[in-house]
Design an enzyme around this catalytic site. Structure first.
Site, PDB file in Angstrom:
ATOM      1  N   HIS A  83       0.843  -1.196   0.000  1.00 43.54           N
ATOM      2  CA  HIS A  83       0.000   0.000   0.000  1.00 43.54           C
ATOM      3  C   HIS A  83       0.876   1.243   0.000  1.00 43.54           C
ATOM      4  CE1 HIS A  83      -3.795   2.132   0.683  1.00 43.54           C
ATOM      5  NE2 HIS A  83      -3.069   2.974   1.393  1.00 43.54           N
ATOM      6  N   ASP A 162     -14.280   3.841   8.239  1.00 43.51           N
ATOM      7  CA  ASP A 162     -13.202   4.561   7.543  1.00 43.51           C
ATOM      8  C   ASP A 162     -13.779   5.365   6.388  1.00 43.51           C
ATOM      9  OD1 ASP A 162     -10.501   5.201   6.526  1.00 43.51           O
ATOM     10  OD2 ASP A 162     -11.138   3.933   4.871  1.00 43.51           O
ATOM     11  N   ARG A 169     -12.931  13.829   6.738  1.00 41.58           N
ATOM     12  CA  ARG A 169     -11.578  14.391   6.825  1.00 41.58           C
ATOM     13  C   ARG A 169     -11.235  15.174   5.577  1.00 41.58           C
ATOM     14  NH1 ARG A 169      -8.121   9.390   7.245  1.00 41.58           N
ATOM     15  NH2 ARG A 169      -6.372  10.811   7.136  1.00 41.58           N
ATOM     16  N   SER A 184      -6.873   4.393   9.149  1.00 38.90           N
ATOM     17  CA  SER A 184      -7.585   4.319   7.868  1.00 38.90           C
ATOM     18  C   SER A 184      -6.970   3.235   6.973  1.00 38.90           C
ATOM     19  CB  SER A 184      -7.510   5.699   7.200  1.00 38.90           C
ATOM     20  OG  SER A 184      -7.916   5.638   5.868  1.00 38.90           O
ATOM     21  N   LYS A 188      -8.465  -1.177   6.541  1.00 40.33           N
ATOM     22  CA  LYS A 188      -8.833  -1.780   5.248  1.00 40.33           C
ATOM     23  C   LYS A 188      -7.943  -2.977   4.922  1.00 40.33           C
ATOM     24  CE  LYS A 188      -8.556   2.363   3.634  1.00 40.33           C
ATOM     25  NZ  LYS A 188      -8.569   3.695   3.115  1.00 40.33           N
TER      26      LYS A 188
END
Ligand code: URA
Length: 447
Positions: A83, A162, A169, A184, A188
Site C-alpha cells: 500500500h 473509515d 476528513r 484508515s 482496510k
C-alpha cells in the site's frame, strides 16, 4: 449509553481516551448516535492533539470491526499486499501486483481512488475498458485463486467507519494526521485478509508527509500498529519530490506501466524520445523484493530482487497482467496495444523556456493541474476523464535548453491551455547549476 460530547471534550483537553470510548464513538458513527458534526469536531481534536500508540491501535481495531472481514485462509499460498500513502504519478501497484503474483505470491489488493492531488489505482485500472473493480467477495476470491492477484476497491461492507471518516476528513482539513492515516490504511488492509503488508510511505512536496521526520513517524507507526494486530509489516520511505516515472494521468500511467511490464519503450514510438522510467521500475523491484522476503519465498532481499527482475524480463509479469485484465472483464486488445487506451485529442507540446537545470518540481501543483484537466477529483462524487494528463520529458536534474520538449499535455478540445501552461511552468524551478537530486529511496522500517 455513549455521550459523544464528553469524548470530544476529553480529546480537546489532551487526555487519553480509553479503548472502550474509542470503540463506542466509532460504533456510534454507524448507529447514528454520533452525528457528522460531532465526528468532525472529534477529528479536529485528534488532528490537533494526536493519539497515543494505544489509542491508535484501538481506533484501528474499532474501524476494522465496523464492517466485514475477509478470511482468505482457504486459498493456498502466502497473501501479501502493498500500500502506498499516495502521490503523483504513482502507478507502482499496476506493475507490482502481477509481478509479485508471477513470483509466486498471492496478492489480494484493495486500492483507492484519487483524492486531493494524489492519484488512485482504481481510476488507472478503469482506463482499460470493461475492467471491473467492483467484484463481489466470491468473485474476488476466485480471481485471486486462479490468477494469483486481484485488484478491487473498498466495498461498502469493508471498514465503513473509515469510509465515513475519510469523507469527513477530506472536507475538514484533517487528512494529514498520523493516527488517522494509520487507522484508515490498516483497517482496510486487515479486513482484506492479507498476512503480510509492505508499505510505501511517500515523502516530499507531492506527498501527505512533507518531511523525513514526519514520514519516519508515519512509517514506524504503521509498522508497529500493523504488527500489534498480527500483520507481518514493513515500510519503505520513498521520494515524492517529483512525479514517479514520466506519466501523470490515468491512461498515460497505464501505458507507462504496460511499457515496464513489456520491457518496451512505448513513448519512443509516439514521441520519438527515450523516456524509459528508471525510478518507477527501481521502486517496483525494491517493493517486490520486500514482499517476497516477508512471504518467505526468498531467503533475502537480493534473492527477491533477482527473482522479480527475472519475472519482469522474461514476460511472466506481463502475461500475469493480461490474465488479471481478462479475469476482471477488461479489454485484452487495449493491453496488447496500449495506444488504443483513451487519449484526449488536444495534444500539445510545451517547450523549455529557461536555460539551466531542473532543480525543483512542485509535485502537488502537477497533481492539482491534472484535476483541472479533468483527470482527478475535486469531490469524491466527481467522475474522472482517463484520457487527459501530462507526459513529462524532463525529470529533476535534467539540463534545460530553451526550445527542447518539456511536457506533452493531453487535454479535451474545450480546455484553454494558455493559463495552464503558465501554471505548469511556474511549478518548475530552474537553477544555473545542477543541484543534487533527492534519493528515490529515503529510508526503511524493516526491523
Ligand atoms: N490512504 C488512506 O487509505 N487513508 C488515509 O488516511 C491516507 C491515505
Amino acid at each position: 449509553m455513549i455521550i459523544p460530547a464528553r469524548i470530544i471534550e476529553k480529546k480537546r483537553d489532551k487526555k487519553e481516551l480509553t479503548s472502550e470510548e474509542i470503540r463506542d464513538f466509532v460504533q456510534g458513527l454507524s448507529t447514528g448516535e454520533v452525528t457528522d458534526y460531532q465526528a468532525t469536531a472529534w477529528l479536529m481534536a485528534v488532528y490537533l492533539n494526536g493519539m497515543s500508540f494505544k489509542e491508535t491501535v484501538a481506533l484501528t481495531e474499532a474501524m476494522l470491526r465496523s464492517g466485514e472481514q475477509y478470511s482468505l485462509k482457504h486459498i493456498p499460498g502466502v497473501k501479501v499486499d502493498k500500500h502506498s500513502t499516495g502521490g503523483v504519478g504513482d502507478k507502482v501497484s499496476l506493475i507490482l501486483a502481477p509481478l509479485a503474483a508471477a513470483c509466486g505470491l498471492k496478492v489480494p489488493m484493495m486500492s483507492g481512488r484519487g483524492l486531493g492531488h494524489s492519484g488512485g489505482t482504481l481510476d488507472k485500472l478503469e482506463s482499460i475498458s470493461g475492467f471491473n473493480v467492483k467484484l463481489s467477495k466470491s468473485e474476488f476470491e476466485s480471481v485471486l485463486e486462479r490468477v494469483g492477484c486481484a485488484m478491487i476497491g473498498q466495498t461498502d461492507a469493508i471498514a465503513p467507519a473509515d469510509k465515513k471518516l475519510y469523507a469527513l476528513r477530506d472536507v475538514t482539513g484533517t487528512v494529514e494526521c498520523i493516527p488517522l492515516i494509520v487507522a484508515s490504511i490498516l483497517s482496510k488492509k486487515l479486513a482484506e485478509g492479507c498476512e503480510g503488508l509492505v508499505l510505501d510511505v511517500k515523502v516530499g512536496n507531492g506527498a501527505f508527509m512533507k518531511n523525513k521526520p514526519q514520514a519516519k513517524i508515519l512509517a514506524r507507526t504503521l509498522v508497529l500498529v500493523g504488527r500489534q494486530m498480527g500483520l507481518k509489516c514493513r515500510a519503505l520511505i520513498s521520494s515524492m519530490d517529483q512525479p514517479l516515472g514520466y506519466a501523470v494521468g490515468n491512461s498515460l500511467e497505464m501505458i507507462e506501466s504496460i511499457e515496464i511490464l513489456k520491457s518496451e519503450n512505448l513513448e519512443k514510438h509516439y514521441l520519438g524520445e527515450d523516456l524509459f522510467s528508471c525510478d518507477l521500475k527501481e521502486l517496483t523491484l525494491q517493493l517486490c523484493a520486500q514482499m517476497l522476503e516477508i512471504g518467505k519465498l526468498v531467503p533475502n532481499l537480493n534473492a527477491g530482487r533477482k527473482l522479480a527482475s527475472e519475472k519482469l524480463a522474461d514476460g511472466s509479469a506481463y502475461r500475469k497482467f493480461l490474465e488479471l485484465v481478462e479475469a476482471q472483464g477488461g479489454s485484452r486488445a487495449q493491453v496488447e496495444n496500449p495506444l488504443k487506451l483513451p487519449l484526449a485529442p488536444q495534444v500539445v507540446q510545451w517547450k523549455v523556456k529557461r536555460k539551466g537545470y531542473l532543480s525543483k518540481i512542485h509535485t502537488d501543483t502537477i497533481g492539482q493541474l491534472l484535476i483541472e484537466l479533468g483527470g482527478g477529483r475535486r469531490r469524491a462524487s466527481d467522475s474522472v476523464d482517463p484520457s487527459v494528463g501530462f507526459l513529462l520529458h524532463k525529470k529533476l536534474g535534467a539540463r534545460l535548453i530553451p526550445g527542447d520538449p518539456l511536457v506533452t499535455v493531453y487535454a479535451s478540445p474545450q480546455t484553454d491551455l494558455k493559463e495552464m501552461e503558465k501554471a505548469f511552468q511556474s511549478a518548475l524551478e530552474v537553477s544555473a547549476s545542477r543541484k543534487p537530486v533527492p534519493k528515490l529511496l529515503v529510508d526503511a522500517v524493516t526491523k
